[in-house]
Design a protein around this motif. Sequence first.
Motif, PDB file in Angstrom:
ATOM      1  N   PHE A 196     -18.988  20.948  -5.674  1.00 31.33           N
ATOM      2  CA  PHE A 196     -18.241  21.555  -4.582  1.00 31.33           C
ATOM      3  C   PHE A 196     -17.570  20.414  -3.830  1.00 31.33           C
ATOM      4  O   PHE A 196     -18.195  19.766  -2.997  1.00 31.33           O
ATOM      5  N   PRO A 197     -16.304  20.129  -4.131  1.00 31.39           N
ATOM      6  CA  PRO A 197     -15.651  18.937  -3.580  1.00 31.39           C
ATOM      7  C   PRO A 197     -15.219  19.113  -2.125  1.00 31.39           C
ATOM      8  O   PRO A 197     -14.060  19.377  -1.822  1.00 31.39           O
ATOM      9  N   THR A 198     -16.167  19.008  -1.224  1.00 32.69           N
ATOM     10  CA  THR A 198     -15.882  19.101   0.204  1.00 32.69           C
ATOM     11  C   THR A 198     -17.006  18.421   0.970  1.00 32.69           C
ATOM     12  O   THR A 198     -17.962  17.926   0.391  1.00 32.69           O
ATOM     13  N   THR A 199     -16.915  18.435   2.265  1.00 34.76           N
ATOM     14  CA  THR A 199     -17.980  17.911   3.108  1.00 34.76           C
ATOM     15  C   THR A 199     -19.104  18.939   3.191  1.00 34.76           C
ATOM     16  O   THR A 199     -18.944  20.084   2.754  1.00 34.76           O
ATOM     17  N   TRP A 255     -20.992  24.691   3.930  1.00 33.81           N
ATOM     18  CA  TRP A 255     -21.598  25.726   4.773  1.00 33.81           C
ATOM     19  C   TRP A 255     -20.589  26.823   5.084  1.00 33.81           C
ATOM     20  O   TRP A 255     -20.900  28.009   5.048  1.00 33.81           O
ATOM     21  N   GLU A 256     -19.360  26.419   5.421  1.00 31.09           N
ATOM     22  CA  GLU A 256     -18.341  27.414   5.728  1.00 31.09           C
ATOM     23  C   GLU A 256     -18.091  28.325   4.530  1.00 31.09           C
ATOM     24  O   GLU A 256     -18.002  29.545   4.665  1.00 31.09           O
ATOM     25  N   SER A 257     -18.018  27.742   3.360  1.00 29.34           N
ATOM     26  CA  SER A 257     -17.797  28.543   2.156  1.00 29.34           C
ATOM     27  C   SER A 257     -18.966  29.484   1.898  1.00 29.34           C
ATOM     28  O   SER A 257     -18.773  30.654   1.567  1.00 29.34           O
TER      29      SER A 257
END
Length: 91
Positions: A65-68, A73-75
């Motif tokens: 999951f290429p994000t912070t 969490w938002e996703s």
Amino acid sequence: MDNFYAAGRNHLFVPGPVNIPEPVLRAMNRNNEDYRSPAIPAMTKTLLEDVKQIFKTTSGTPFLFPTTGTGAWESALTNTLSPGDRVVSFL
């Protein structure tokens, strides 16, 4: 924009501060791989297979999951809750 590096040794602050052992510092002392590099698909496949071994599964499907962490969490919340759902949050 120049990066600022504080003088002295770096510390790991989770749950720290903890001194980072020299062998770990040496292992980390390399350039990051460009995520558009042709080497990434093969490296990613190997890493995902290693994750299966770590969690001792042959049927699970690991994914990146290429994000912070905040983006993850938002996703997760966006994809499991519906508009109007109520959530309890602790600070």
